[in-house]
Enzyme design. Structure first.
Site, mmCIF file in Angstrom:
data_model
loop_
_atom_site.group_PDB
_atom_site.id
_atom_site.type_symbol
_atom_site.label_atom_id
_atom_site.label_comp_id
_atom_site.label_asym_id
_atom_site.label_seq_id
_atom_site.Cartn_x
_atom_site.Cartn_y
_atom_site.Cartn_z
ATOM 1 C CG HIS A 255 3.219 -16.329 -20.905
ATOM 2 N ND1 HIS A 255 2.698 -17.586 -21.090
ATOM 3 C CD2 HIS A 255 2.340 -15.480 -21.491
ATOM 4 C CE1 HIS A 255 1.565 -17.489 -21.753
ATOM 5 N NE2 HIS A 255 1.321 -16.225 -22.007
ATOM 6 N NE ARG B 68 -3.314 -12.763 -28.194
ATOM 7 C CZ ARG B 68 -4.224 -12.006 -28.795
ATOM 8 N NH1 ARG B 68 -4.595 -12.257 -30.008
ATOM 9 N NH2 ARG B 68 -4.765 -10.978 -28.165
ATOM 10 C CB THR B 69 -2.678 -17.912 -23.108
ATOM 11 O OG1 THR B 69 -1.777 -16.850 -23.377
ATOM 12 C CG2 THR B 69 -1.916 -19.071 -22.523
ATOM 13 C CE LYS C 205 -20.084 -22.737 -3.977
ATOM 14 N NZ LYS C 205 -20.197 -24.133 -4.420
ATOM 15 N NE ARG D 246 -2.473 -16.096 -18.448
ATOM 16 C CZ ARG D 246 -2.487 -15.411 -19.595
ATOM 17 N NH1 ARG D 246 -3.403 -14.492 -19.807
ATOM 18 N NH2 ARG D 246 -1.610 -15.666 -20.523
#
Lengths: 160, 313
Positions: free
Chosen positions: B137, B59-60, B88, B109
Protein backbone atom coordinates in the site's frame (compact mmCIF):
# COMPACT_ATOMS: atom_id res chain seq x y z
CA UNK A 1 31.24 -56.08 0.42
CA UNK A 2 31.13 -52.90 -1.61
CA UNK A 3 33.98 -51.83 -3.80
CA UNK A 4 35.42 -48.70 -2.23
CA UNK A 5 36.05 -46.54 -5.26
CA UNK A 6 33.57 -47.66 -7.83
CA UNK A 7 30.15 -48.68 -6.62
CA UNK A 8 28.84 -49.39 -10.11
CA UNK A 9 30.76 -50.02 -13.25
CA UNK A 10 31.69 -47.27 -15.67
CA UNK A 11 29.50 -46.59 -18.67
CA UNK A 12 30.72 -46.59 -22.23
CA UNK A 13 28.77 -43.55 -23.40
CA UNK A 14 26.02 -41.43 -21.95
CA UNK A 15 25.63 -39.19 -18.92
CA UNK A 16 26.76 -39.22 -15.31
CA UNK A 17 25.00 -36.74 -13.05
CA UNK A 18 27.06 -36.31 -9.93
CA UNK A 19 26.63 -34.29 -6.72
CA UNK A 20 22.87 -34.72 -6.54
CA UNK A 21 21.62 -33.97 -3.00
CA UNK A 22 21.07 -37.22 -1.10
CA UNK A 23 17.65 -38.66 -1.79
CA UNK A 24 16.99 -36.67 -4.98
CA UNK A 25 18.21 -39.20 -7.59
CA UNK A 26 14.66 -40.38 -8.25
CA UNK A 27 13.53 -36.78 -8.75
CA UNK A 28 16.28 -36.30 -11.34
CA UNK A 29 15.22 -39.45 -13.21
CA UNK A 30 11.64 -38.29 -13.14
CA UNK A 31 12.60 -34.92 -14.67
CA UNK A 32 14.44 -36.80 -17.42
CA UNK A 33 11.31 -38.84 -18.05
CA UNK A 34 13.10 -42.08 -17.30
CA UNK A 35 10.84 -44.73 -15.80
CA UNK A 36 12.99 -47.79 -16.45
CA UNK A 37 10.67 -49.10 -19.14
CA UNK A 38 12.63 -47.35 -21.90
CA UNK A 39 15.31 -49.99 -21.81
CA UNK A 40 18.27 -47.72 -20.95
CA UNK A 41 20.89 -49.11 -18.61
CA UNK A 42 20.57 -46.88 -15.56
CA UNK A 43 22.59 -46.95 -12.37
CA UNK A 44 21.43 -45.16 -9.28
CA UNK A 45 23.72 -44.55 -6.35
CA UNK A 46 22.15 -43.04 -3.27
CA UNK A 47 23.49 -41.70 0.01
CA UNK A 48 27.18 -42.13 -0.66
CA UNK A 49 29.79 -40.01 1.10
CA UNK A 50 30.70 -36.72 -0.52
CA UNK A 51 33.23 -34.14 0.53
CA UNK A 52 31.08 -31.24 -0.58
CA UNK A 53 27.56 -32.35 0.31
CA UNK A 54 28.11 -34.78 3.17
CA UNK A 55 26.04 -37.37 1.35
CA UNK A 56 25.07 -37.41 -2.27
CA UNK A 57 23.34 -39.34 -5.02
CA UNK A 58 24.72 -40.19 -8.46
CA UNK A 59 22.84 -41.18 -11.60
CA UNK A 60 24.46 -42.91 -14.59
CA UNK A 61 22.51 -43.42 -17.78
CA UNK A 62 23.91 -45.22 -20.76
CA UNK A 63 23.08 -43.87 -24.21
CA UNK A 64 21.30 -40.73 -23.03
CA UNK A 65 22.55 -37.17 -23.28
CA UNK A 66 20.87 -34.35 -21.38
CA UNK A 67 19.77 -31.30 -23.37
CA UNK A 68 19.73 -27.67 -22.14
CA UNK A 69 16.06 -27.67 -21.24
CA UNK A 70 16.33 -30.75 -19.05
CA UNK A 71 19.57 -29.49 -17.52
CA UNK A 72 17.78 -26.32 -16.40
CA UNK A 73 15.12 -28.33 -14.62
CA UNK A 74 17.62 -30.67 -13.01
CA UNK A 75 19.46 -27.63 -11.66
CA UNK A 76 16.31 -26.76 -9.70
CA UNK A 77 16.26 -30.03 -7.77
CA UNK A 78 20.03 -30.56 -7.77
CA UNK A 79 21.57 -27.06 -7.69
CA UNK A 80 25.11 -28.32 -7.11
CA UNK A 81 25.05 -31.17 -9.61
CA UNK A 82 27.60 -31.75 -12.35
CA UNK A 83 26.67 -33.16 -15.71
CA UNK A 84 29.35 -35.40 -17.24
CA UNK A 85 29.21 -36.49 -20.83
CA UNK A 86 30.86 -39.85 -21.35
CA UNK A 87 32.30 -41.17 -24.60
CA UNK A 88 34.37 -44.33 -24.77
CA UNK A 89 34.43 -44.64 -20.96
CA UNK A 90 36.00 -41.20 -20.69
CA UNK A 91 34.52 -37.92 -19.45
CA UNK A 92 34.59 -35.66 -22.51
CA UNK A 93 32.80 -32.69 -20.95
CA UNK A 94 31.89 -31.68 -17.43
CA UNK A 95 29.30 -29.03 -16.70
CA UNK A 96 28.42 -27.59 -13.33
CA UNK A 97 24.70 -26.86 -13.21
CA UNK A 98 23.55 -23.42 -12.18
CA UNK A 99 19.90 -22.68 -11.30
CA UNK A 100 18.68 -19.76 -13.44
CA UNK A 101 18.27 -16.25 -12.03
CA UNK A 102 14.73 -16.03 -13.41
CA UNK A 103 12.02 -18.57 -14.05
CA UNK A 104 9.01 -18.14 -16.25
CA UNK A 105 6.16 -20.62 -16.11
CA UNK A 106 8.19 -23.45 -14.55
CA UNK A 107 6.69 -23.17 -11.06
CA UNK A 108 3.31 -22.25 -9.60
CA UNK A 109 3.10 -19.63 -6.88
CA UNK A 110 2.07 -21.22 -3.58
CA UNK A 111 0.06 -18.18 -2.48
CA UNK A 112 -3.61 -18.89 -3.30
CA UNK A 113 -4.39 -15.16 -3.55
CA UNK A 114 -1.52 -14.34 -5.93
CA UNK A 115 -2.77 -12.76 -9.16
CA UNK A 116 -1.10 -15.63 -11.07
CA UNK A 117 -3.52 -18.04 -9.36
CA UNK A 118 -6.62 -16.11 -10.41
CA UNK A 119 -8.56 -18.22 -12.91
CA UNK A 120 -8.78 -17.06 -16.53
CA UNK A 121 -6.25 -14.23 -16.27
CA UNK A 122 -3.56 -14.10 -19.00
CA UNK A 123 -0.63 -14.02 -16.57
CA UNK A 124 2.36 -16.39 -16.40
CA UNK A 125 4.01 -17.00 -13.03
CA UNK A 126 7.50 -15.49 -12.90
CA UNK A 127 10.14 -15.78 -10.22
CA UNK A 128 13.48 -14.31 -9.29
CA UNK A 129 16.12 -16.31 -7.49
CA UNK A 130 16.68 -15.16 -3.90
CA UNK A 131 20.30 -14.63 -2.96
CA UNK A 132 21.66 -16.93 -0.28
CA UNK A 133 22.90 -20.43 0.33
CA UNK A 134 19.60 -22.23 -0.03
CA UNK A 135 17.88 -22.33 -3.39
CA UNK A 136 14.76 -20.18 -3.19
CA UNK A 137 12.68 -18.26 -5.68
CA UNK A 138 10.43 -15.30 -5.13
CA UNK A 139 7.24 -14.51 -7.05
CA UNK A 140 7.62 -11.19 -8.87
CA UNK A 141 3.92 -10.46 -8.37
CA UNK A 142 3.18 -11.29 -4.74
CA UNK A 143 6.73 -11.71 -3.31
CA UNK A 144 5.95 -15.17 -1.91
CA UNK A 145 9.10 -17.22 -1.43
CA UNK A 146 9.19 -20.75 -2.82
CA UNK A 147 11.44 -23.11 -0.85
CA UNK A 148 13.68 -25.76 -2.36
CA UNK A 149 11.46 -28.52 -0.91
CA UNK A 150 8.44 -26.95 -2.60
CA UNK A 151 10.32 -26.71 -5.91
CA UNK A 152 11.13 -30.44 -5.75
CA UNK A 153 7.55 -31.23 -4.82
CA UNK A 154 6.19 -29.23 -7.75
CA UNK A 155 8.63 -30.58 -10.33
CA UNK A 156 8.98 -34.19 -9.26
CA UNK A 157 5.91 -34.89 -7.15
CA UNK A 158 5.26 -35.89 -3.56
CA UNK A 159 6.74 -39.36 -3.64
CA UNK A 160 10.37 -38.38 -4.16
CA UNK B 1 14.05 17.93 -11.06
CA UNK B 2 11.24 15.42 -10.56
CA UNK B 3 11.86 13.67 -13.85
CA UNK B 4 12.22 10.31 -12.16
CA UNK B 5 8.50 10.18 -11.29
CA UNK B 6 6.99 10.98 -14.66
CA UNK B 7 5.18 8.04 -16.23
CA UNK B 8 6.19 5.67 -13.46
CA UNK B 9 4.00 3.01 -11.93
CA UNK B 10 3.64 3.19 -8.17
CA UNK B 11 3.48 -0.45 -7.11
CA UNK B 12 5.70 -0.84 -4.04
CA UNK B 13 7.54 1.65 -1.86
CA UNK B 14 10.67 -0.39 -2.55
CA UNK B 15 10.67 0.99 -6.09
CA UNK B 16 11.44 4.48 -4.74
CA UNK B 17 14.56 6.15 -3.44
CA UNK B 18 14.93 8.72 -0.72
CA UNK B 19 15.47 11.35 -3.40
CA UNK B 20 12.17 10.38 -5.00
CA UNK B 21 10.46 10.71 -1.62
CA UNK B 22 12.10 14.08 -0.94
CA UNK B 23 10.63 15.37 -4.20
CA UNK B 24 7.25 14.01 -3.14
CA UNK B 25 7.34 15.61 0.31
CA UNK B 26 8.45 18.93 -1.13
CA UNK B 27 5.45 19.01 -3.42
CA UNK B 28 3.07 17.71 -0.72
CA UNK B 29 4.16 20.63 1.49
CA UNK B 30 3.25 22.99 -1.33
CA UNK B 31 -0.14 21.39 -1.86
CA UNK B 32 -0.85 21.37 1.86
CA UNK B 33 -0.36 25.11 1.89
CA UNK B 34 -2.66 25.54 -1.12
CA UNK B 35 -5.35 23.48 0.59
CA UNK B 36 -5.02 25.51 3.76
CA UNK B 37 -5.30 28.73 1.75
CA UNK B 38 -8.18 27.32 -0.29
CA UNK B 39 -6.30 28.12 -3.52
CA UNK B 40 -7.99 26.43 -6.49
CA UNK B 41 -5.58 24.54 -8.78
CA UNK B 42 -5.83 23.61 -12.44
CA UNK B 43 -2.68 21.52 -12.57
CA UNK B 44 -4.39 18.41 -13.94
CA UNK B 45 -7.18 20.08 -15.86
CA UNK B 46 -8.15 17.97 -18.86
CA UNK B 47 -6.82 14.73 -17.33
CA UNK B 48 -9.06 11.81 -16.45
CA UNK B 49 -8.12 9.50 -13.59
CA UNK B 50 -9.63 6.03 -13.07
CA UNK B 51 -10.34 4.90 -9.55
CA UNK B 52 -10.79 1.15 -9.88
CA UNK B 53 -11.56 -0.23 -6.44
CA UNK B 54 -12.23 -3.92 -6.89
CA UNK B 55 -12.30 -4.12 -3.12
CA UNK B 56 -14.20 -1.66 -0.92
CA UNK B 57 -12.38 1.35 0.44
CA UNK B 58 -13.45 4.57 2.09
CA UNK B 59 -10.41 6.60 3.00
CA UNK B 60 -8.06 5.66 0.18
CA UNK B 61 -10.68 6.07 -2.53
CA UNK B 62 -12.07 9.33 -1.16
CA UNK B 63 -8.69 10.90 -0.60
CA UNK B 64 -7.57 9.97 -4.14
CA UNK B 65 -10.82 11.39 -5.48
CA UNK B 66 -10.39 14.58 -3.46
CA UNK B 67 -6.75 14.84 -4.55
CA UNK B 68 -7.69 14.45 -8.22
CA UNK B 69 -10.51 16.99 -7.98
CA UNK B 70 -8.41 19.52 -6.10
CA UNK B 71 -5.96 19.40 -9.01
CA UNK B 72 -8.77 19.88 -11.52
CA UNK B 73 -8.76 16.33 -12.95
CA UNK B 74 -11.87 14.38 -13.89
CA UNK B 75 -12.53 11.09 -12.14
CA UNK B 76 -14.20 7.87 -13.30
CA UNK B 77 -14.41 4.51 -11.60
CA UNK B 78 -16.18 2.10 -9.34
CA UNK B 79 -16.09 0.73 -5.85
CA UNK B 80 -16.27 -3.05 -5.44
CA UNK B 81 -16.58 -5.37 -8.39
CA UNK B 82 -20.36 -5.65 -7.99
CA UNK B 83 -22.16 -3.77 -10.75
CA UNK B 84 -19.27 -4.01 -13.23
CA UNK B 85 -18.75 -6.40 -16.14
CA UNK B 86 -16.58 -8.49 -13.84
CA UNK B 87 -19.87 -9.88 -12.56
CA UNK B 88 -20.61 -11.04 -16.10
CA UNK B 89 -17.29 -12.87 -16.11
CA UNK B 90 -15.00 -10.27 -17.71
CA UNK B 91 -11.37 -10.85 -16.84
CA UNK B 92 -9.43 -8.43 -14.71
CA UNK B 93 -6.98 -7.95 -17.58
CA UNK B 94 -9.76 -6.85 -19.94
CA UNK B 95 -11.16 -4.41 -17.38
CA UNK B 96 -7.71 -2.85 -17.01
CA UNK B 97 -7.35 -2.51 -20.80
CA UNK B 98 -10.68 -0.70 -20.93
CA UNK B 99 -9.77 1.72 -18.13
CA UNK B 100 -6.40 2.29 -19.79
CA UNK B 101 -8.22 3.35 -22.92
CA UNK B 102 -10.47 5.78 -21.08
CA UNK B 103 -8.09 7.50 -18.69
CA UNK B 104 -4.58 8.90 -18.19
CA UNK B 105 -3.82 7.11 -14.92
CA UNK B 106 -5.32 4.17 -13.03
CA UNK B 107 -5.50 3.95 -9.26
CA UNK B 108 -6.51 0.49 -8.18
CA UNK B 109 -7.20 -1.73 -5.24
CA UNK B 110 -7.61 -5.48 -5.47
CA UNK B 111 -7.75 -8.40 -3.04
CA UNK B 112 -5.16 -10.41 -5.03
CA UNK B 113 -1.49 -9.77 -4.31
CA UNK B 114 0.34 -8.72 -7.46
CA UNK B 115 -2.80 -7.31 -9.11
CA UNK B 116 -1.21 -3.86 -9.41
CA UNK B 117 2.03 -5.16 -10.95
CA UNK B 118 0.06 -7.23 -13.43
CA UNK B 119 -2.11 -4.20 -14.32
CA UNK B 120 1.04 -2.14 -14.86
CA UNK B 121 2.28 -4.74 -17.36
CA UNK B 122 -0.96 -4.45 -19.31
CA UNK B 123 -1.68 -0.72 -19.13
CA UNK B 124 0.17 1.87 -21.20
CA UNK B 125 -0.71 4.60 -18.69
CA UNK B 126 0.75 4.67 -15.18
CA UNK B 127 -0.81 2.48 -12.49
CA UNK B 128 -0.91 3.54 -8.83
CA UNK B 129 -1.41 0.75 -6.32
CA UNK B 130 -4.09 1.62 -3.78
CA UNK B 131 -3.57 -1.71 -1.99
CA UNK B 132 -3.08 -5.24 -3.38
CA UNK B 133 -4.21 -7.95 -0.98
CA UNK B 134 -1.92 -8.27 2.00
CA UNK B 135 1.12 -7.02 0.13
CA UNK B 136 1.64 -3.32 -0.67
CA UNK B 137 0.00 0.00 0.00
CA UNK B 138 2.72 2.40 -1.13
CA UNK B 139 0.79 5.67 -1.02
CA UNK B 140 -0.24 4.94 2.57
CA UNK B 141 3.44 4.48 3.42
CA UNK B 142 4.25 7.80 1.68
CA UNK B 143 1.64 9.47 3.89
CA UNK B 144 2.95 7.76 7.02
CA UNK B 145 6.54 8.83 6.39
CA UNK B 146 5.40 12.33 5.47
CA UNK B 147 3.50 12.53 8.78
CA UNK B 148 6.61 11.56 10.75
CA UNK B 149 8.70 14.04 8.82
CA UNK B 150 6.24 16.85 9.56
CA UNK B 151 5.68 16.04 13.22
CA UNK B 152 9.20 14.93 14.17
CA UNK B 153 11.06 17.01 11.57
CA UNK B 154 13.25 14.06 10.69
CA UNK B 155 13.01 10.46 9.62
CA UNK B 156 16.39 9.25 10.76
CA UNK B 157 17.63 8.11 14.14
CA UNK B 158 14.16 7.38 15.49
CA UNK B 159 12.96 4.38 17.46
CA UNK B 160 9.89 3.25 15.61
CA UNK B 161 7.43 0.66 16.91
CA UNK B 162 4.96 -1.12 14.62
CA UNK B 163 2.16 -2.85 16.48
CA UNK B 164 -0.50 -5.29 15.40
CA UNK B 165 -0.93 -7.49 12.37
CA UNK B 166 2.47 -7.41 10.69
CA UNK B 167 1.79 -10.56 8.69
CA UNK B 168 -1.37 -9.83 6.74
CA UNK B 169 -1.63 -6.05 7.06
CA UNK B 170 -0.53 -4.29 3.87
CA UNK B 171 -0.28 -0.87 5.53
CA UNK B 172 2.01 -2.22 8.25
CA UNK B 173 4.08 -4.11 5.67
CA UNK B 174 4.56 -1.06 3.45
CA UNK B 175 5.32 1.14 6.45
CA UNK B 176 8.00 -1.29 7.67
CA UNK B 177 9.59 -1.31 4.20
CA UNK B 178 9.34 2.49 4.06
CA UNK B 179 11.17 2.99 7.36
CA UNK B 180 13.90 0.70 6.01
CA UNK B 181 14.79 3.41 3.50
CA UNK B 182 15.93 5.62 6.36
CA UNK B 183 18.50 5.07 9.04
CA UNK B 184 15.98 4.20 11.71
CA UNK B 185 17.66 3.67 15.05
CA UNK B 186 15.72 0.54 16.00
CA UNK B 187 12.55 -0.87 14.53
CA UNK B 188 10.42 -2.60 17.18
CA UNK B 189 8.02 -5.11 15.67
CA UNK B 190 5.32 -5.81 18.22
CA UNK B 191 2.81 -8.56 17.54
CA UNK B 192 1.50 -11.94 18.68
CA UNK B 193 3.75 -14.71 17.28
CA UNK B 194 1.25 -15.78 14.61
CA UNK B 195 1.14 -12.25 13.18
CA UNK B 196 4.89 -11.61 12.86
CA UNK B 197 6.15 -10.16 9.60
CA UNK B 198 6.48 -12.48 6.64
CA UNK B 199 9.78 -13.95 5.48
CA UNK B 200 9.92 -11.83 2.35
CA UNK B 201 9.84 -8.67 4.47
CA UNK B 202 12.39 -10.05 6.91
CA UNK B 203 14.82 -10.81 4.07
CA UNK B 204 14.60 -7.21 2.87
CA UNK B 205 15.23 -5.78 6.34
CA UNK B 206 18.23 -8.08 6.75
CA UNK B 207 19.56 -7.14 3.30
CA UNK B 208 19.25 -3.44 4.10
CA UNK B 209 20.93 -3.92 7.47
CA UNK B 210 17.96 -2.59 9.45
CA UNK B 211 18.26 -3.12 13.20
CA UNK B 212 14.96 -4.68 14.25
CA UNK B 213 13.63 -6.31 17.35
CA UNK B 214 10.60 -8.58 17.43
CA UNK B 215 8.58 -8.76 20.60
CA UNK B 216 5.16 -9.75 21.85
CA UNK B 217 5.02 -7.08 24.53
CA UNK B 218 4.12 -3.46 23.94
CA UNK B 219 4.62 -2.62 27.62
CA UNK B 220 8.23 -3.76 27.55
CA UNK B 221 9.28 -1.45 24.74
CA UNK B 222 6.86 1.49 24.72
CA UNK B 223 9.18 3.70 26.78
CA UNK B 224 11.89 3.46 24.07
CA UNK B 225 9.69 4.65 21.24
CA UNK B 226 9.57 7.95 19.34
CA UNK B 227 6.86 6.72 16.99
CA UNK B 228 4.23 4.03 17.59
CA UNK B 229 2.41 2.84 14.48
CA UNK B 230 -0.69 0.88 15.44
CA UNK B 231 -2.66 -1.48 13.21
CA UNK B 232 -5.66 -3.62 13.91
CA UNK B 233 -5.40 -7.22 15.00
CA UNK B 234 -8.19 -8.93 13.14
CA UNK B 235 -10.20 -11.57 14.94
CA UNK B 236 -10.45 -13.73 11.83
CA UNK B 237 -6.67 -14.27 11.81
CA UNK B 238 -6.95 -16.45 14.90
CA UNK B 239 -8.02 -20.06 14.37
CA UNK B 240 -9.02 -20.15 18.02
CA UNK B 241 -11.12 -17.23 19.26
CA UNK B 242 -10.08 -17.76 22.87
CA UNK B 243 -6.50 -17.05 21.75
CA UNK B 244 -7.68 -13.75 20.33
CA UNK B 245 -9.55 -12.85 23.52
CA UNK B 246 -6.38 -13.58 25.48
CA UNK B 247 -4.12 -11.25 23.50
CA UNK B 248 -6.35 -8.41 22.38
CA UNK B 249 -6.15 -6.42 25.64
CA UNK B 250 -2.35 -6.43 25.67
CA UNK B 251 -2.20 -4.68 22.29
CA UNK B 252 -4.52 -1.89 23.26
CA UNK B 253 -3.03 1.58 23.44
CA UNK B 254 -4.56 3.60 26.26
CA UNK B 255 -3.99 7.04 27.70
CA UNK B 256 -2.91 5.46 30.97
CA UNK B 257 -0.25 3.36 29.27
CA UNK B 258 1.10 6.38 27.41
CA UNK B 259 1.08 8.71 30.40
CA UNK B 260 2.81 6.23 32.65
CA UNK B 261 5.31 4.69 30.22
CA UNK B 262 5.85 6.69 27.04
CA UNK B 263 8.26 9.48 26.15
CA UNK B 264 6.42 12.83 26.29
CA UNK B 265 6.99 13.45 22.58
CA UNK B 266 5.95 10.01 21.35
CA UNK B 267 3.53 10.16 18.42
CA UNK B 268 0.88 7.48 17.94
CA UNK B 269 -0.10 6.74 14.35
CA UNK B 270 -2.72 4.51 12.75
CA UNK B 271 -3.66 4.09 9.06
CA UNK B 272 -7.34 3.90 10.17
CA UNK B 273 -10.03 2.66 10.44
CA UNK B 274 -9.48 1.89 14.09
CA UNK B 275 -11.79 -0.31 16.10
CA UNK B 276 -10.63 -0.60 19.69
CA UNK B 277 -6.85 -0.89 19.43
CA UNK B 278 -6.42 2.76 20.43
CA UNK B 279 -8.82 3.86 23.13
CA UNK B 280 -10.76 7.08 22.54
CA UNK B 281 -9.15 8.76 25.53
CA UNK B 282 -5.93 9.03 23.49
CA UNK B 283 -7.64 11.25 20.89
CA UNK B 284 -7.22 14.52 22.77
CA UNK B 285 -3.70 13.87 24.06
CA UNK B 286 -0.48 15.24 22.58
CA UNK B 287 0.42 11.70 21.47
CA UNK B 288 -2.38 11.48 18.92
CA UNK B 289 -1.12 11.81 15.33
CA UNK B 290 -3.59 9.60 13.43
CA UNK B 291 -6.06 12.31 12.48
CA UNK B 292 -3.25 14.48 11.12
CA UNK B 293 -1.97 11.44 9.27
CA UNK B 294 -5.38 10.97 7.63
CA UNK B 295 -5.50 14.68 6.79
CA UNK B 296 -2.13 14.49 5.02
CA UNK B 297 -3.59 11.81 2.74
CA UNK B 298 -4.90 14.40 0.30
CA UNK B 299 -1.78 16.58 -0.23
CA UNK B 300 0.47 13.52 -0.48
CA UNK B 301 -1.81 11.85 -3.02
CA UNK B 302 -2.06 15.14 -4.95
CA UNK B 303 1.72 15.09 -5.14
CA UNK B 304 1.73 11.45 -6.33
CA UNK B 305 -0.81 12.13 -9.10
CA UNK B 306 0.84 15.27 -10.39
CA UNK B 307 4.39 13.85 -10.28
CA UNK B 308 3.39 10.68 -12.11
CA UNK B 309 1.51 12.69 -14.72
CA UNK B 310 4.50 15.02 -15.02
CA UNK B 311 2.49 18.16 -14.28
CA UNK B 312 3.61 19.33 -10.88
CA UNK B 313 3.01 22.94 -9.99
Amino acid sequence: MVEKHLLVSRIEKGTVIDHIPAGRALAVLKLLGITGREGYRVALVMNVESGRLGKKDIVKIEGVYVDEEHAKKIALVAPEATLNRIENYVVVSKKKLEPPEELEGTLTCTNPTCITRKPREPVTPRFYRVRGKKLRYQCIYCSTIISEEEIVRQLAGEHV
Amino acid sequence: MHGSWKGRDVISILDFSRDDLDALYYLADKYLEKIQNATPLRTLEGFVISLAFFEPSTRTRMSFETAAKRLGAGVIGFTAAAGTSLEKGESYADTIRMLDGYSDLIVLRHKYEGAARFAAEIAKHPVVNGGDGKQHHPTQAFIDLYTIRRLKERLEGLNIGVLGDLRYGRAANSFILGTALYRTNTLYLISPPQLRMRDETRIILEDLGVRFYETESLEDVVSDLDVLYVTRIQKERFPDLSEYEKVKGSYRVTRRLLETRAKPDLIVMHPLPRVDEISYDVDDTRYQAYFKQAYYGVPVRMAVLSLVLGKEG
